[in-house]
Design a protein around this motif. Sequence first.
Motif, PDB file in Angstrom:
ATOM      1  N   ALA A 180       0.848  -1.195   0.000  1.00 36.63           N
ATOM      2  CA  ALA A 180       0.000   0.000   0.000  1.00 36.63           C
ATOM      3  C   ALA A 180       0.877   1.236   0.000  1.00 36.63           C
ATOM      4  O   ALA A 180       1.921   1.266   0.656  1.00 36.63           O
ATOM      5  CB  ALA A 180      -0.915   0.007   1.222  1.00 36.63           C
ATOM      6  N   LEU A 181       0.454   2.242  -0.749  1.00 32.70           N
ATOM      7  CA  LEU A 181       1.151   3.527  -0.809  1.00 32.70           C
ATOM      8  C   LEU A 181       0.246   4.579  -0.174  1.00 32.70           C
ATOM      9  O   LEU A 181      -0.854   4.848  -0.663  1.00 32.70           O
ATOM     10  CB  LEU A 181       1.475   3.909  -2.255  1.00 32.70           C
ATOM     11  CG  LEU A 181       2.755   3.346  -2.880  1.00 32.70           C
ATOM     12  CD1 LEU A 181       2.789   1.813  -2.819  1.00 32.70           C
ATOM     13  CD2 LEU A 181       2.893   3.800  -4.320  1.00 32.70           C
ATOM     14  N   TRP A 182       0.716   5.155   0.934  1.00 34.92           N
ATOM     15  CA  TRP A 182      -0.037   6.153   1.681  1.00 34.92           C
ATOM     16  C   TRP A 182       0.717   7.481   1.701  1.00 34.92           C
ATOM     17  O   TRP A 182       1.943   7.509   1.752  1.00 34.92           O
ATOM     18  CB  TRP A 182      -0.229   5.711   3.125  1.00 34.92           C
ATOM     19  CG  TRP A 182      -1.242   4.635   3.371  1.00 34.92           C
ATOM     20  CD1 TRP A 182      -1.014   3.294   3.457  1.00 34.92           C
ATOM     21  CD2 TRP A 182      -2.641   4.817   3.608  1.00 34.92           C
ATOM     22  NE1 TRP A 182      -2.187   2.634   3.726  1.00 34.92           N
ATOM     23  CE2 TRP A 182      -3.208   3.540   3.819  1.00 34.92           C
ATOM     24  CE3 TRP A 182      -3.478   5.938   3.657  1.00 34.92           C
ATOM     25  CZ2 TRP A 182      -4.554   3.347   4.085  1.00 34.92           C
ATOM     26  CZ3 TRP A 182      -4.830   5.754   3.922  1.00 34.92           C
ATOM     27  CH2 TRP A 182      -5.360   4.473   4.134  1.00 34.92           C
ATOM     28  N   SER A 183      -0.039   8.572   1.723  1.00 35.95           N
ATOM     29  CA  SER A 183       0.524   9.908   1.940  1.00 35.95           C
ATOM     30  C   SER A 183      -0.213  10.543   3.111  1.00 35.95           C
ATOM     31  O   SER A 183      -1.444  10.448   3.198  1.00 35.95           O
ATOM     32  CB  SER A 183       0.359  10.789   0.701  1.00 35.95           C
ATOM     33  OG  SER A 183       1.059  10.250  -0.402  1.00 35.95           O
ATOM     34  N   GLY A 184       0.548  11.213   3.973  1.00 34.77           N
ATOM     35  CA  GLY A 184      -0.061  11.869   5.116  1.00 34.77           C
ATOM     36  C   GLY A 184      -0.715  13.190   4.739  1.00 34.77           C
ATOM     37  O   GLY A 184      -0.620  13.659   3.601  1.00 34.77           O
ATOM     38  N   SER A 215      -3.157   5.954  -2.245  1.00 34.50           N
ATOM     39  CA  SER A 215      -3.093   6.056  -3.707  1.00 34.50           C
ATOM     40  C   SER A 215      -3.057   4.695  -4.381  1.00 34.50           C
ATOM     41  O   SER A 215      -3.514   4.555  -5.523  1.00 34.50           O
ATOM     42  CB  SER A 215      -1.863   6.870  -4.126  1.00 34.50           C
ATOM     43  OG  SER A 215      -0.671   6.229  -3.700  1.00 34.50           O
ATOM     44  N   THR A 216      -2.523   3.690  -3.690  1.00 31.50           N
ATOM     45  CA  THR A 216      -2.381   2.363  -4.300  1.00 31.50           C
ATOM     46  C   THR A 216      -2.509   1.282  -3.238  1.00 31.50           C
ATOM     47  O   THR A 216      -1.915   1.395  -2.159  1.00 31.50           O
ATOM     48  CB  THR A 216      -1.005   2.218  -4.984  1.00 31.50           C
ATOM     49  OG1 THR A 216      -0.829   3.258  -5.935  1.00 31.50           O
ATOM     50  CG2 THR A 216      -0.882   0.871  -5.686  1.00 31.50           C
ATOM     51  N   LEU A 217      -3.262   0.253  -3.559  1.00 33.73           N
ATOM     52  CA  LEU A 217      -3.342  -0.948  -2.726  1.00 33.73           C
ATOM     53  C   LEU A 217      -3.396  -2.144  -3.657  1.00 33.73           C
ATOM     54  O   LEU A 217      -4.232  -2.193  -4.567  1.00 33.73           O
ATOM     55  CB  LEU A 217      -4.582  -0.925  -1.833  1.00 33.73           C
ATOM     56  CG  LEU A 217      -4.847  -2.225  -1.054  1.00 33.73           C
ATOM     57  CD1 LEU A 217      -3.782  -2.436   0.020  1.00 33.73           C
ATOM     58  CD2 LEU A 217      -6.243  -2.216  -0.433  1.00 33.73           C
ATOM     59  N   GLY A 218      -2.497  -3.089  -3.458  1.00 36.39           N
ATOM     60  CA  GLY A 218      -2.496  -4.284  -4.297  1.00 36.39           C
ATOM     61  C   GLY A 218      -2.113  -5.514  -3.508  1.00 36.39           C
ATOM     62  O   GLY A 218      -1.213  -5.464  -2.664  1.00 36.39           O
ATOM     63  N   THR A 219      -2.810  -6.621  -3.771  1.00 31.26           N
ATOM     64  CA  THR A 219      -2.539  -7.908  -3.142  1.00 31.26           C
ATOM     65  C   THR A 219      -2.152  -8.911  -4.212  1.00 31.26           C
ATOM     66  O   THR A 219      -2.713  -8.903  -5.313  1.00 31.26           O
ATOM     67  CB  THR A 219      -3.786  -8.420  -2.387  1.00 31.26           C
ATOM     68  OG1 THR A 219      -4.168  -7.463  -1.405  1.00 31.26           O
ATOM     69  CG2 THR A 219      -3.509  -9.750  -1.693  1.00 31.26           C
ATOM     70  N   GLY A 239      -7.662  11.010  14.862  1.00 34.63           N
ATOM     71  CA  GLY A 239      -8.880  11.740  14.532  1.00 34.63           C
ATOM     72  C   GLY A 239      -8.843  12.333  13.135  1.00 34.63           C
ATOM     73  O   GLY A 239      -9.416  13.403  12.891  1.00 34.63           O
ATOM     74  N   GLN A 240      -8.178  11.639  12.195  1.00 36.96           N
ATOM     75  CA  GLN A 240      -7.991  12.171  10.847  1.00 36.96           C
ATOM     76  C   GLN A 240      -8.698  11.299   9.806  1.00 36.96           C
ATOM     77  O   GLN A 240      -8.690  10.067   9.910  1.00 36.96           O
ATOM     78  CB  GLN A 240      -6.501  12.271  10.516  1.00 36.96           C
ATOM     79  CG  GLN A 240      -5.773  13.266  11.406  1.00 36.96           C
ATOM     80  CD  GLN A 240      -4.271  13.260  11.184  1.00 36.96           C
ATOM     81  OE1 GLN A 240      -3.694  12.270  10.747  1.00 36.96           O
ATOM     82  NE2 GLN A 240      -3.621  14.390  11.496  1.00 36.96           N
ATOM     83  N   PRO A 241      -9.300  11.912   8.785  1.00 35.66           N
ATOM     84  CA  PRO A 241     -10.011  11.164   7.745  1.00 35.66           C
ATOM     85  C   PRO A 241      -9.052  10.544   6.732  1.00 35.66           C
ATOM     86  O   PRO A 241      -7.843  10.786   6.761  1.00 35.66           O
ATOM     87  CB  PRO A 241     -10.891  12.227   7.081  1.00 35.66           C
ATOM     88  CG  PRO A 241     -10.128  13.499   7.281  1.00 35.66           C
ATOM     89  CD  PRO A 241      -9.419  13.366   8.605  1.00 35.66           C
ATOM     90  N   ALA A 242      -9.615   9.739   5.831  1.00 41.01           N
ATOM     91  CA  ALA A 242      -8.831   9.092   4.776  1.00 41.01           C
ATOM     92  C   ALA A 242      -9.581   9.204   3.455  1.00 41.01           C
ATOM     93  O   ALA A 242     -10.808   9.348   3.417  1.00 41.01           O
ATOM     94  CB  ALA A 242      -8.576   7.631   5.125  1.00 41.01           C
ATOM     95  N   TYR A 243      -8.817   9.115   2.381  1.00 35.05           N
ATOM     96  CA  TYR A 243      -9.383   9.290   1.039  1.00 35.05           C
ATOM     97  C   TYR A 243      -8.699   8.345   0.057  1.00 35.05           C
ATOM     98  O   TYR A 243      -7.506   8.018   0.211  1.00 35.05           O
ATOM     99  CB  TYR A 243      -9.187  10.738   0.591  1.00 35.05           C
ATOM    100  CG  TYR A 243      -9.588  11.023  -0.838  1.00 35.05           C
ATOM    101  CD1 TYR A 243     -10.928  11.140  -1.201  1.00 35.05           C
ATOM    102  CD2 TYR A 243      -8.619  11.178  -1.830  1.00 35.05           C
ATOM    103  CE1 TYR A 243     -11.289  11.405  -2.522  1.00 35.05           C
ATOM    104  CE2 TYR A 243      -8.971  11.449  -3.148  1.00 35.05           C
ATOM    105  CZ  TYR A 243     -10.314  11.558  -3.484  1.00 35.05           C
ATOM    106  OH  TYR A 243     -10.674  11.811  -4.780  1.00 35.05           O
ATOM    107  N   LEU A 244      -9.430   7.911  -0.955  1.00 38.90           N
ATOM    108  CA  LEU A 244      -8.871   7.072  -2.015  1.00 38.90           C
ATOM    109  C   LEU A 244      -9.734   7.194  -3.261  1.00 38.90           C
ATOM    110  O   LEU A 244     -10.828   7.774  -3.224  1.00 38.90           O
ATOM    111  CB  LEU A 244      -8.794   5.604  -1.573  1.00 38.90           C
ATOM    112  CG  LEU A 244     -10.101   4.899  -1.156  1.00 38.90           C
ATOM    113  CD1 LEU A 244     -10.855   4.324  -2.358  1.00 38.90           C
ATOM    114  CD2 LEU A 244      -9.814   3.778  -0.172  1.00 38.90           C
TER     115      LEU A 244
END
Length: 215
Positions: free
Chosen positions: A85-89, A139-143, A168-173
Motif C-alpha cells: 500500500a502507498l499512503w501519503s499523510g 493512492s495504491t493498494l495491491g494484493t 482523529g484524521q479522515p482518509a481518502y482514495l
Amino acid sequence: MNPRTALSATGYGIRCARPVESGAIAALLTRAFADDPVMVWMVPEPSGQEGRIARFFRLAQHRQRPRAGGVRVAATDGGQLLAAALWSGPGRWKASAVRELATVPSYARVFGVRGLSRAASVQNALEEAHPHAPHWYLSTLGTDPAIQGAGVGSALVREQLAHCDRLGQPAYLESSKTSNVPFYEGFGFRVTHEMRLPGGGPPLWSMWRDAAPGR
C-alpha cells in the motif's frame, strides 16, 4: 499446499517497505493491477505492457520514499511480499511542481506518446477531484492475486485506518474498479464522486472516510 493454506501456516506481519524491495513490490503491484481498467487504459499497447506497468510502480514508490511509512507491505517472516500500500499523510499527497517536472521523461518512457496523454488526463482528473481538507491518502493498494480474498489487503488497510482513528484524521482514495467499492465501504469509506475520464476512459470513484469516533 495452496497459497492460502501456506499463508495460514506461516502468518505475516505489516511493516514499512525496504528500499531493496522496490523491484519485488513493483512486480507484485503489476500482477495485482493486470486487469485494472484505468491502468490498462493508460498502457494500451499489449507489447511490453507488463514491463511498463512495473516501471510505473517503481516510479510511484520513488515518489513516496521521502515520506516516512509511505510504502507499507504485508510480508511473511521469510520475506515473501503479499500485499503493498502507498499512503501519503495530510498535506503530502501532491509532489512539488519541480519534482513533477523532473519525472516527466521517466513517465514518457513508461506510457509512450499515446499513453502519456491518457495518463496526464487521469492525473488531471484526480487532482481536480482531490479534497482540500487534510486527510490520509491511499493512492495504491495491491494484493498478490494468488492470495486475494485471504484478508491480507484488508489487514494492510485496517492497520493504517486504526492510526487515522487514533489521530482523529479522515482518509481518502479512488477506486478504479466498481467491484472494489463495497470492499472499501466495509471500512467506512463512502463514494463522494464518480469521475469520468475524457476520451472514453473508464470511470473512477472518489471515496472518503471520516475518522471513527471514540477510538
